[in-house]
Each structure stands twice: as structure tokens, then as C-alpha cells.
Design a protein around this motif. Structure first.
Motif, short mmCIF file in Angstrom:
data_model
loop_
_atom_site.label_atom_id
_atom_site.label_comp_id
_atom_site.label_asym_id
_atom_site.label_seq_id
_atom_site.Cartn_x
_atom_site.Cartn_y
_atom_site.Cartn_z
N ASN A 138 0.82 -1.21 0.00
CA ASN A 138 0.00 0.00 0.00
C ASN A 138 0.86 1.26 0.00
N LEU A 139 1.88 1.30 0.86
CA LEU A 139 2.73 2.49 0.96
C LEU A 139 3.54 2.69 -0.32
N MET A 140 4.05 1.61 -0.89
CA MET A 140 4.78 1.72 -2.15
C MET A 140 3.88 2.28 -3.24
N GLY A 141 2.63 1.81 -3.28
CA GLY A 141 1.69 2.28 -4.29
C GLY A 141 1.35 3.75 -4.13
N THR A 142 1.10 4.18 -2.90
CA THR A 142 0.73 5.58 -2.68
C THR A 142 1.90 6.52 -2.97
N LEU A 143 3.10 6.12 -2.60
CA LEU A 143 4.27 6.97 -2.87
C LEU A 143 4.55 7.03 -4.37
N VAL A 149 2.05 11.96 -9.91
CA VAL A 149 1.23 13.17 -9.92
C VAL A 149 2.10 14.42 -9.83
N LEU A 150 3.18 14.33 -9.06
CA LEU A 150 4.07 15.48 -8.89
C LEU A 150 4.90 15.76 -10.13
N HIS A 151 5.46 14.73 -10.75
CA HIS A 151 6.48 14.94 -11.78
C HIS A 151 5.97 14.89 -13.22
N LEU A 152 4.82 14.28 -13.47
CA LEU A 152 4.29 14.29 -14.83
C LEU A 152 3.41 15.53 -15.04
N PRO A 153 3.40 16.06 -16.25
CA PRO A 153 2.60 17.28 -16.51
C PRO A 153 1.11 16.94 -16.68
N LEU A 154 0.49 16.61 -15.57
CA LEU A 154 -0.90 16.16 -15.60
C LEU A 154 -1.90 17.26 -15.23
N LEU A 164 -0.51 20.26 -2.56
CA LEU A 164 0.39 20.66 -1.47
C LEU A 164 -0.39 21.06 -0.23
N LYS A 165 -1.46 21.80 -0.43
CA LYS A 165 -2.26 22.26 0.72
C LYS A 165 -2.91 21.09 1.45
N ILE A 166 -3.28 20.06 0.72
CA ILE A 166 -3.87 18.87 1.36
C ILE A 166 -2.85 18.22 2.28
N GLY A 167 -1.62 18.04 1.79
CA GLY A 167 -0.57 17.47 2.63
C GLY A 167 -0.21 18.36 3.80
N GLN A 168 -0.17 19.66 3.56
CA GLN A 168 0.15 20.59 4.64
C GLN A 168 -0.91 20.56 5.74
N LYS A 169 -2.16 20.38 5.33
CA LYS A 169 -3.25 20.29 6.31
C LYS A 169 -3.06 19.08 7.22
N SER A 226 -0.57 8.64 3.35
CA SER A 226 0.77 8.47 2.81
C SER A 226 0.87 9.05 1.40
N ALA A 227 -0.23 9.07 0.66
CA ALA A 227 -0.24 9.75 -0.64
C ALA A 227 -0.19 11.26 -0.45
N GLU A 228 -0.97 11.76 0.51
CA GLU A 228 -1.04 13.20 0.76
C GLU A 228 0.28 13.74 1.29
N VAL A 229 0.81 13.10 2.33
CA VAL A 229 2.06 13.56 2.93
C VAL A 229 3.24 13.20 2.04
N GLY A 230 3.17 12.05 1.35
CA GLY A 230 4.22 11.66 0.43
C GLY A 230 4.41 12.69 -0.67
N TYR A 231 3.33 13.22 -1.19
CA TYR A 231 3.41 14.28 -2.21
C TYR A 231 4.16 15.48 -1.65
N LEU A 232 3.85 15.83 -0.42
CA LEU A 232 4.50 16.96 0.23
C LEU A 232 6.00 16.73 0.37
N VAL A 233 6.39 15.54 0.78
CA VAL A 233 7.80 15.21 0.96
C VAL A 233 8.53 15.21 -0.38
N LEU A 234 7.95 14.57 -1.38
CA LEU A 234 8.57 14.49 -2.69
C LEU A 234 8.71 15.87 -3.34
N ALA A 235 7.83 16.80 -2.95
CA ALA A 235 7.92 18.17 -3.46
C ALA A 235 8.93 19.02 -2.68
N GLY A 236 9.55 18.42 -1.66
CA GLY A 236 10.55 19.15 -0.87
C GLY A 236 9.96 20.04 0.19
#
Length: 276
Positions: A138-143, A149-154, A164-169, A226-236
Motif C-alpha cells: 500500500n505504501l509503495m503504491g501511494t508513494l 502526480v508530482l512529476h508528470l505534466p498532468l 500541497l495544501k492537502i498534505g500541509q493540512k 501516505s499519498a497526501e504527505v508523500g506528495y509533500l515530501v517528494l515536493a521538498g
């Protein structure tokens, strides 16, 4: 013995009595046995089957992050916008549960009941094996989905900012708040699993109702979070140490306590008390 002495309403035909019987909700022991059998099947699944199903579930749960981000990006910043944006949260849960993929917090009730019914060291090892594989998958999948989502131009800039705001919340909570909210989240998911077993035709509405209120209450869930906070971490915007020790560990323990040691133990105790 007549109907009156049986405590039945007099004047009912045999066909009407059959209709009454068929419309009765299932007894708690029936729901318990249904979930226990599902747990037995999960404990017996192969490592490869568990792994790929868990990885798929982690990827699928990213739909909750995507849906909430899209809704937030298109809503005005007013106090009531959360009532609408929270409708995105159930999307991942619906997809995972209807596709019968392995979600960790579901296992805190389904896979535990067989052990409570017939405890053994062998079954405990099976449970720990199941939990370990499903959680890691599960964690591997969410990360992975967070990285995509972060790196592809979607998405446009507004949607990326919403992610970012979701993870920050989520990270506004301290470790103890993550733990406490995780208890409620685990308990709500376990309740949802129990309800689904007795109301199969209302499955979608049960999933929506329970997970929607999880989102409204900002209750922490190890997989979605882990998807929400993982996005935040991967974004620095946050650190891996905060991910693991402020979010993941406290939330995981809270989810297990809420799902296993509160709901499942109490439900099992009820069945044991009702069974002669």
C-alpha cells in the motif's frame, strides 16, 4: 401452540410469516461469520497475490488525493468549500473495495477475526505476514502515485498547489494528534466493513457516508495519508523523518488500535456473549 403464545402477531398466513422472516436483518453472529471467512481466505492467499493486490490498492488510493485536489482547485476559498471537496475522499476507497484489492485498514478486522475465533501461533504468523506485505505494498503504491502526480505534466498550477495544501493540512497535526485521529479512522473503517457485510446492496452508499465523514473530521488514515504527505515530501515541502515519525508511525498504531483493539475485540466479545 398458537401464534399468540409464541409472541407472534395473530392472523398471519404462512406466506406472510415467511416474508417477515426473510426481511429480518442478519444476526450479528452471521455478520461475524461472513467476515471471519473472508479473513480466512485472505490469510491463505499467496505472497505474490497479496503483494500485487496491495500495490494496486496503494496506487488506486491516490484517486482520493487527485479527486480532492481537483475539487479544491475549482472551488472558491470559502468556509463551506470543505463540504464539497471532501466528496473526493471516498473515490479511492470505493475503487479499492469494489475491485477487492488489499487495503491495510480493512485487514485490521477481516484478518483478525479468524485468530480471535481460534487463536494459534500459526495464525498469528499468517496475520503478521499479511499485515506486513499489505502495508508495504500500500505504501509503495501511494508513494509511487504521489511521485507520478508530482512529476508528470498532468495538472495545472492551481491543482498542484491544492495537492500541497492537502498534505500541509495533514501535517498541521502533531504526532499525538495523528495517533488520536488514527484511532477514530481505524474504528470507522472497521465499522464500514462490518456494515457492508450485512448490507451488500447498499455497499457504495456505506463507503461514501463513512469515508466522507472521515474527510470532514480530518481523521488520519495510513494509506490515504501516505499519498497526501508523500506528495509533500517528494515536493521538498517536508522531510522523510516527519513522514515516518510524525505521520506514519502514530497513524498506523492509531488505525490498528481503532480497528482491531476497539471495534473488532468488542464485536467479537459480543458474539461470544450471544453464543451459548
Amino acid at each position: 401452540m398458537n401464534n399468540a403464545s409464541d409472541g407472534k402477531t395473530p392472523g398471519l398466513t404462512a406466506e406472510e410469516e415467511k416474508d417477515v422472516s426473510e426481511k429480518q436483518p442478519p444476526r450479528a453472529v452471521v455478520m461475524h461469520e461472513t467476515i471471519r471467512k473472508q479473513g480466512d481466505q485472505e490469510l491463505e492467499r499467496s505472497l505474490a497475490a497479496l503483494w500485487w493486490s496491495a500495490l494496486a490498492a496503494g496506487l488506486t488510493m491516490g484517486l482520493s488525493l487527485i479527486a480532492m485536489g481537483l475539487l479544491n482547485a475549482h472551488l472558491p476559498e470559502v468556509s463551506t468549500s470543505k463540504l464539497i471537496s471532501s466528496l473526493g475522499y471516498p473515490i479511492g476507497f470505493m475503487a479499492v473495495i469494489l475491485a477487492r484489492q488489499q487495503l491495510f485498514t480493512e485487514n485490521t478486522i477481516t484478518a483478525v477475526l479468524p485468530i480471535m475465533t481460534k487463536p494459534s501461533w500459526g495464525r498469528l504468523r499468517q496475520l503478521l505476514r499479511l499485515w506486513g506485505i499489505v502495508l508495504i505494498g500500500n505504501l509503495m503504491g501511494t508513494l509511487l502515485i504521489a511521485y507520478v502526480v508530482l512529476h508528470l505534466p498532468l495538472f495545472n498550477v492551481e491543482t498542484d498547489t491544492a495537492f500541497l495544501k492537502i498534505g500541509q493540512k495533514v501535517m498541521e497535526n502533531g504526532a499525538f494528534e495523528m495517533f488520536a485521529k488514527g484511532i477514530i479512522s481505524g474504528w470507522m473503517i472497521a465499522t464500514m466493513v462490518w456494515m457492508i457485510s450485512s448490507a451488500e446492496n447498499s455497499k457504495i452508499w456505506i463507503i461514501i457516508a463513512v469515508t466522507y465523514f472521515m474527510a470532514l473530521g480530518d481523521f488520519t488514515h495510513i494509506v490515504v495519508g501516505s499519498a497526501e504527505v508523500g506528495y509533500l515530501v517528494l515536493a521538498g515541502e517536508s522531510s522523510w523523518s516527519d513522514f515516518w515519525f510524525v505521520f506514519a508511525a502514530p497513524t498506523l498504531v492509531g488505525n490498528i488500535i481503532g480497528g482491531t483493539f476497539i471495534f473488532t475485540l468488542l464485536s467479537h466479545a459480543q458474539i461470544r456473549s450471544d453464543t451459548p
